[in-house]
Design a protein around this motif. Structure first.
Motif, PDB file in Angstrom:
ATOM      1  N   ILE A 279     -47.977 -86.097 -39.579  1.00  0.00           N
ATOM      2  CA  ILE A 279     -49.252 -85.608 -40.102  1.00  0.00           C
ATOM      3  C   ILE A 279     -48.904 -84.628 -41.223  1.00  0.00           C
ATOM      4  O   ILE A 279     -47.968 -83.841 -41.079  1.00  0.00           O
ATOM      5  N   PRO A 280     -49.611 -84.655 -42.353  1.00  0.00           N
ATOM      6  CA  PRO A 280     -49.258 -83.736 -43.440  1.00  0.00           C
ATOM      7  C   PRO A 280     -49.433 -82.275 -43.026  1.00  0.00           C
ATOM      8  O   PRO A 280     -50.391 -81.931 -42.339  1.00  0.00           O
ATOM      9  N   GLN A 281     -48.495 -81.427 -43.444  1.00  0.00           N
ATOM     10  CA  GLN A 281     -48.573 -80.014 -43.087  1.00  0.00           C
ATOM     11  C   GLN A 281     -49.701 -79.338 -43.861  1.00  0.00           C
ATOM     12  O   GLN A 281     -50.028 -79.710 -44.972  1.00  0.00           O
ATOM     13  N   ILE A 282     -50.281 -78.343 -43.228  1.00  0.00           N
ATOM     14  CA  ILE A 282     -51.391 -77.607 -43.862  1.00  0.00           C
ATOM     15  C   ILE A 282     -50.816 -76.322 -44.486  1.00  0.00           C
ATOM     16  O   ILE A 282     -49.979 -75.667 -43.884  1.00  0.00           O
ATOM     17  N   PRO A 283     -51.251 -75.957 -45.693  1.00  0.00           N
ATOM     18  CA  PRO A 283     -50.737 -74.717 -46.301  1.00  0.00           C
ATOM     19  C   PRO A 283     -51.191 -73.479 -45.517  1.00  0.00           C
ATOM     20  O   PRO A 283     -52.310 -73.441 -44.991  1.00  0.00           O
ATOM     21  N   GLU A 284     -50.336 -72.483 -45.473  1.00  0.00           N
ATOM     22  CA  GLU A 284     -50.626 -71.246 -44.737  1.00  0.00           C
ATOM     23  C   GLU A 284     -51.946 -70.613 -45.175  1.00  0.00           C
ATOM     24  O   GLU A 284     -52.756 -70.160 -44.361  1.00  0.00           O
ATOM     25  N   GLU A 285     -52.168 -70.614 -46.472  1.00  0.00           N
ATOM     26  CA  GLU A 285     -53.374 -69.984 -47.021  1.00  0.00           C
ATOM     27  C   GLU A 285     -54.637 -70.667 -46.493  1.00  0.00           C
ATOM     28  O   GLU A 285     -55.619 -70.012 -46.146  1.00  0.00           O
ATOM     29  N   TYR A 286     -54.610 -72.002 -46.434  1.00  0.00           N
ATOM     30  CA  TYR A 286     -55.773 -72.740 -45.936  1.00  0.00           C
ATOM     31  C   TYR A 286     -56.036 -72.399 -44.472  1.00  0.00           C
ATOM     32  O   TYR A 286     -57.182 -72.214 -44.052  1.00  0.00           O
ATOM     33  N   PHE A 287     -54.940 -72.346 -43.723  1.00  0.00           N
ATOM     34  CA  PHE A 287     -55.066 -72.070 -42.297  1.00  0.00           C
ATOM     35  C   PHE A 287     -55.606 -70.650 -42.083  1.00  0.00           C
ATOM     36  O   PHE A 287     -56.624 -70.452 -41.416  1.00  0.00           O
ATOM     37  N   MET A 288     -54.950 -69.667 -42.655  1.00  0.00           N
ATOM     38  CA  MET A 288     -55.291 -68.274 -42.377  1.00  0.00           C
ATOM     39  C   MET A 288     -56.633 -67.877 -42.999  1.00  0.00           C
ATOM     40  O   MET A 288     -57.442 -67.210 -42.358  1.00  0.00           O
ATOM     41  N   ASN A 289     -56.882 -68.289 -44.233  1.00  0.00           N
ATOM     42  CA  ASN A 289     -58.147 -67.901 -44.868  1.00  0.00           C
ATOM     43  C   ASN A 289     -59.344 -68.535 -44.177  1.00  0.00           C
ATOM     44  O   ASN A 289     -60.371 -67.881 -43.978  1.00  0.00           O
ATOM     45  N   SER A 290     -59.219 -69.803 -43.836  1.00  0.00           N
ATOM     46  CA  SER A 290     -60.387 -70.437 -43.224  1.00  0.00           C
ATOM     47  C   SER A 290     -60.593 -69.886 -41.814  1.00  0.00           C
ATOM     48  O   SER A 290     -61.731 -69.660 -41.392  1.00  0.00           O
ATOM     49  N   LEU A 291     -59.502 -69.602 -41.104  1.00  0.00           N
ATOM     50  CA  LEU A 291     -59.621 -69.031 -39.760  1.00  0.00           C
ATOM     51  C   LEU A 291     -60.288 -67.650 -39.791  1.00  0.00           C
ATOM     52  O   LEU A 291     -61.236 -67.392 -39.041  1.00  0.00           O
ATOM     53  N   THR A 292     -59.815 -66.787 -40.662  1.00  0.00           N
ATOM     54  CA  THR A 292     -60.379 -65.425 -40.675  1.00  0.00           C
ATOM     55  C   THR A 292     -61.820 -65.435 -41.197  1.00  0.00           C
ATOM     56  O   THR A 292     -62.674 -64.696 -40.696  1.00  0.00           O
ATOM     57  N   THR A 293     -62.115 -66.307 -42.147  1.00  0.00           N
ATOM     58  CA  THR A 293     -63.503 -66.393 -42.631  1.00  0.00           C
ATOM     59  C   THR A 293     -64.423 -66.886 -41.516  1.00  0.00           C
ATOM     60  O   THR A 293     -65.539 -66.379 -41.335  1.00  0.00           O
ATOM     61  N   LEU A 294     -63.941 -67.865 -40.751  1.00  0.00           N
ATOM     62  CA  LEU A 294     -64.714 -68.375 -39.613  1.00  0.00           C
ATOM     63  C   LEU A 294     -64.976 -67.258 -38.598  1.00  0.00           C
ATOM     64  O   LEU A 294     -66.100 -67.103 -38.092  1.00  0.00           O
ATOM     65  N   LEU A 295     -63.958 -66.451 -38.326  1.00  0.00           N
ATOM     66  CA  LEU A 295     -64.111 -65.375 -37.337  1.00  0.00           C
ATOM     67  C   LEU A 295     -65.085 -64.301 -37.830  1.00  0.00           C
ATOM     68  O   LEU A 295     -65.852 -63.742 -37.040  1.00  0.00           O
ATOM     69  N   GLN A 296     -65.059 -64.045 -39.128  1.00  0.00           N
ATOM     70  CA  GLN A 296     -66.025 -63.082 -39.675  1.00  0.00           C
ATOM     71  C   GLN A 296     -67.455 -63.577 -39.448  1.00  0.00           C
ATOM     72  O   GLN A 296     -68.326 -62.839 -39.007  1.00  0.00           O
ATOM     73  N   LEU A 297     -67.660 -64.857 -39.718  1.00  0.00           N
ATOM     74  CA  LEU A 297     -69.006 -65.437 -39.580  1.00  0.00           C
ATOM     75  C   LEU A 297     -69.467 -65.463 -38.124  1.00  0.00           C
ATOM     76  O   LEU A 297     -70.645 -65.227 -37.833  1.00  0.00           O
ATOM     77  N   ASP A 298     -68.549 -65.801 -37.225  1.00  0.00           N
ATOM     78  CA  ASP A 298     -68.920 -66.018 -35.823  1.00  0.00           C
ATOM     79  C   ASP A 298     -68.502 -64.866 -34.922  1.00  0.00           C
ATOM     80  O   ASP A 298     -68.367 -65.036 -33.708  1.00  0.00           O
ATOM     81  N   LYS A 299     -68.336 -63.683 -35.489  1.00  0.00           N
ATOM     82  CA  LYS A 299     -67.767 -62.564 -34.706  1.00  0.00           C
ATOM     83  C   LYS A 299     -68.611 -62.165 -33.513  1.00  0.00           C
ATOM     84  O   LYS A 299     -68.086 -61.687 -32.503  1.00  0.00           O
ATOM     85  N   GLU A 300     -69.913 -62.401 -33.581  1.00  0.00           N
ATOM     86  CA  GLU A 300     -70.770 -62.029 -32.449  1.00  0.00           C
ATOM     87  C   GLU A 300     -70.456 -62.852 -31.198  1.00  0.00           C
ATOM     88  O   GLU A 300     -70.855 -62.498 -30.090  1.00  0.00           O
ATOM     89  N   PHE A 301     -69.759 -63.954 -31.389  1.00  0.00           N
ATOM     90  CA  PHE A 301     -69.430 -64.815 -30.251  1.00  0.00           C
ATOM     91  C   PHE A 301     -68.180 -64.357 -29.506  1.00  0.00           C
ATOM     92  O   PHE A 301     -67.826 -64.936 -28.484  1.00  0.00           O
ATOM     93  N   ILE A 302     -67.493 -63.346 -30.042  1.00  0.00           N
ATOM     94  CA  ILE A 302     -66.265 -62.911 -29.358  1.00  0.00           C
ATOM     95  C   ILE A 302     -66.656 -62.049 -28.165  1.00  0.00           C
ATOM     96  O   ILE A 302     -67.268 -60.990 -28.332  1.00  0.00           O
ATOM     97  N   PRO A 303     -66.332 -62.482 -26.960  1.00  0.00           N
ATOM     98  CA  PRO A 303     -66.778 -61.761 -25.768  1.00  0.00           C
ATOM     99  C   PRO A 303     -66.107 -60.392 -25.668  1.00  0.00           C
ATOM    100  O   PRO A 303     -65.011 -60.195 -26.200  1.00  0.00           O
ATOM    101  N   THR A 304     -66.749 -59.475 -24.990  1.00  0.00           N
ATOM    102  CA  THR A 304     -66.163 -58.154 -24.796  1.00  0.00           C
ATOM    103  C   THR A 304     -65.828 -57.927 -23.324  1.00  0.00           C
ATOM    104  O   THR A 304     -65.128 -56.992 -22.975  1.00  0.00           O
ATOM    105  N   LYS A 305     -66.327 -58.802 -22.461  1.00  0.00           N
ATOM    106  CA  LYS A 305     -66.084 -58.654 -21.031  1.00  0.00           C
ATOM    107  C   LYS A 305     -64.594 -58.787 -20.711  1.00  0.00           C
ATOM    108  O   LYS A 305     -63.922 -59.663 -21.264  1.00  0.00           O
ATOM    109  N   GLU A 306     -64.106 -57.966 -19.838  1.00  0.00           N
ATOM    110  CA  GLU A 306     -62.702 -58.010 -19.384  1.00  0.00           C
ATOM    111  C   GLU A 306     -62.318 -59.438 -18.968  1.00  0.00           C
ATOM    112  O   GLU A 306     -63.036 -60.079 -18.193  1.00  0.00           O
ATOM    113  N   GLY A 307     -61.198 -59.907 -19.493  1.00  0.00           N
ATOM    114  CA  GLY A 307     -60.721 -61.250 -19.117  1.00  0.00           C
ATOM    115  C   GLY A 307     -61.309 -62.379 -19.947  1.00  0.00           C
ATOM    116  O   GLY A 307     -60.873 -63.515 -19.848  1.00  0.00           O
TER     117      GLY A 307
END
Ligand SMILES: Cc1ncc(COP(=O)(O)O)c(C=O)c1O
Ligand SMILES: Cc1ncc(COP(=O)(O)O)c(C=O)c1O
Lengths: 356, 356
Positions: free
Chosen positions: B107-135
């Motif tokens: 499978i073709p490798q994905i560039p680091e920039e594509y992986f990290m930028n899209s991941l962090t942008t996704l997390l910024q958008l969906d940050k309210e979904f990150i649970p705070t409950k222990e575990g």
């Protein structure tokens, strides 16, 4: 409009795309017929199969097929004779093997009636797509995969069974050169090598590409523990002729139990050819090549039919297998394809006529 | 409306579905966030990643993912601290491992920039979904699969890279009982066991179901040649404490090089715990269980975190591992999760703060 026959829902295309098919220049498995079979497993049971226009499939991104590789398939062919009658070759063996693969991959088994009725109904509808040109046929691909959702690494609760068909030419173009592989392996003892599951094929791509870069077409796999024994090739079982004995390795949980392989064994016996089913070492093949007793090597499979191997590589050496007169591979290929295309008597009872 | 930032196209949802998430009763990986990353490989290159509403994927029935198992994935988590800051744990290691898997599966490798930028942008958008409950945490699933078409058993010419996220609770509920497996195997020498590819998981389902039917949760795999050596479990690496030494098997081409595993090894050393990375035989584990020197066994993985094993089965016998005071597993779990949730100093430099 949809009609229900024999417990199948049929939705026909409005216009056929048969005019787009170039029957004189068919590649392998790249153009598809008008219709496909789709059957869904849900709430613990298989729903009624539907024949519908060939169309895209829509899945949730969390569908387990994308994550956990729960997928199996079969490869079959439909053949047309000079009267335009349609034949399958040992289709119940494909049906049975699909369910053997299903069990190993935790996919629910499909009932025989669903498989056979939907397949034959599909062939009736798409019969114009079955090529008549010598060496061509309709390649049939029944497959099943996990369509249920979720990231938990466990079997899905929903599955699809699909049959799609592609009018196809030869799988290999030209001579087949193989490389005997000693580093990479196809399957583990106690693994899934005997199942026709997707992962077995993806795992072969990288070593095969390395072999292709060196000028070979396929890899011949050896066992993963010692690499001393010949197992099979990417999509075909392997036969070796030493002097006048035709040898193939025994099947095991690492090797696909090929329908072509077992048919060839029966035909060869019937032809009075001495056959042996036993472990074959790489060493004896090299020795036979060196002392001149290695006469032929060929692959056997539905897609590849019988593909003579023109040379094989081992370590840094290539061993050529010049074409010989009255070869077993030509003789056996003629007999099996004559049965498949209804050009000869079917003394083994393998041909299955599709009612039209 | 779509906006282009940092080479990412972003299409936001109109209405969030966050109200539908029951954060107090989260299962593992079964509800998803508002958005997903989709990036397509086509004509020899990766197109610009797009963040779009979480939505179904549409594929041709001949897409190679359905047939040949060309798929890989990663498993990561995003954690929120008391200030609602967001952290990842060693994300570049997941990125690197994804590309190691990619290479093995063609499978073709994905560039680091594509992986990290899209991941962090996704997390910024969906940050309210990150649970705070222990575990609980946000489970992140980057994955790649063959979306190109055709029945020829060869690598596809089109691929999708997708990241989807699921707010999740614990992977195991309750104590973990494991069975040491001697018949079935997970991977072959020279195979794909070290790659995070779908087929490795589907192949485990059947033997795992047999173990579940006997009352176990997971299988502990042994090597496929001799079944004498402990390898790993379904979704975690295995640690064994004999007296005061913490032992784990070496990685190989059969075993996933777990990020939790290598972190635990470093933390243990830092804590003055004696560690050994060496082959572990089933025999010595049984002997240690019998003579009382076997103190703990636990699994380590992103999904499973550190999961203490309460008993293991071998042949017809079960061996119990009673909870002990000041166990290594509790101590190590506290240290690693304190780093992950930003409750402690990060002396190893593993925490990755996501800018919001
Ligand atoms: C790995 C492998 N071996 C052998 C074969 C040959 O099996 P059959 O003759 O049933 O097509 C196939 C499938 O075509 C295969 O995929
Ligand atoms: C087979 C297998 N082993 C081990 C692990 C643990 O790896 P990691 O700690 O990187 O999550 C995983 C993934 O979670 C896995 O799937």
């Amino acid at each position: 409009m949809s009609i229900e026959t024999k417990n199948i829902i049929v939705e026909k295309v409005k216009t056929s795309k048969i005019d787009q098919v170039d029957f004189d220049n068919l590649a392998f498995g790249s153009v598809f017929t008008d219709h496909m079979v789709v059957c869904t497993f849900k709430n613990g049971e298989w729903e009624t199969p539907t024949i519908m226009p060939y169309q895209p499939i829509t899945l949730d991104p969390s569908s387990k097929i994308f994550h956990y590789g729960q997928s199996i398939f079969e490869g079959m062919k439909a053949y047309k004779d000079k009267d335009n009658d349609i034949y399958l070759f040992r289709p119940l063996d494909n049906f049975k093997r699909l369910n053997i693969s299903a069990e190993r991959m935790c996919i629910p088994q499909i009932p025989e009636e669903y498989f056979m009725n939907s397949l034959t109904t599909l062939l009736q509808l798409d019969k114009e797509f079955i090529p008549t040109k010598e060496g061509s046929s309709l390649y049939i691909r029944p497959f099943m995969f996990a369509s249920g959702n979720g990231f938990h690494a466990s079997p899905a609760n929903e599955y699809k069974f699909i049959i799609a068909c592609a009018p196809s030419g030869a799988y290999f173009s030209g001579k087949v050169k193989v490389l005997i592989e000693e580093k990479y392996s196809r399957s583990a003892n106690g693994g899934v090598g005997f199942a026709k599951t997707g992962g077995n094929y993806a795992g072969q791509f990288y070593p095969t590409q390395l072999a292709v870069a060196k000028g070979y077409n396929q890899v011949i796999w050896t066992d993963d523990s010692t690499h001393e024994f010949i197992e099979e090739a990417g999509a075909m079982n392997i036969f070796i002729r030493i002097n006048d004995t035709l040898i193939t390795g025994p099947t095991s949980d690492r090797i696909l139990d090929g329908i072509t392989r077992k048919s060839i064994l029966e035909i060869a016996k019937d032809q009075g050819i001495k056959t042996e089913v036993r472990k074959i070492t790489v060493k004896e093949v090299i020795e036979a090549a060196e002392n001149g007793s290695l006469k032929e090597m060929f692959g056997a499979g539905t897609a590849a039919v019988i593909s003579p191997i023109s040379s094989f590589g081992f370590r840094e050496t290539d061993y050529d297998l010049p074409e010989i007169e009255n070869s077993f591979n030509q003789r056996l290929k003629k007999i099996i394809t004559d049965i498949q295309y209804n050009k000869s008597e079917d003394k083994f009872g393998w041909r299955y006529k599709v009612k039209v």
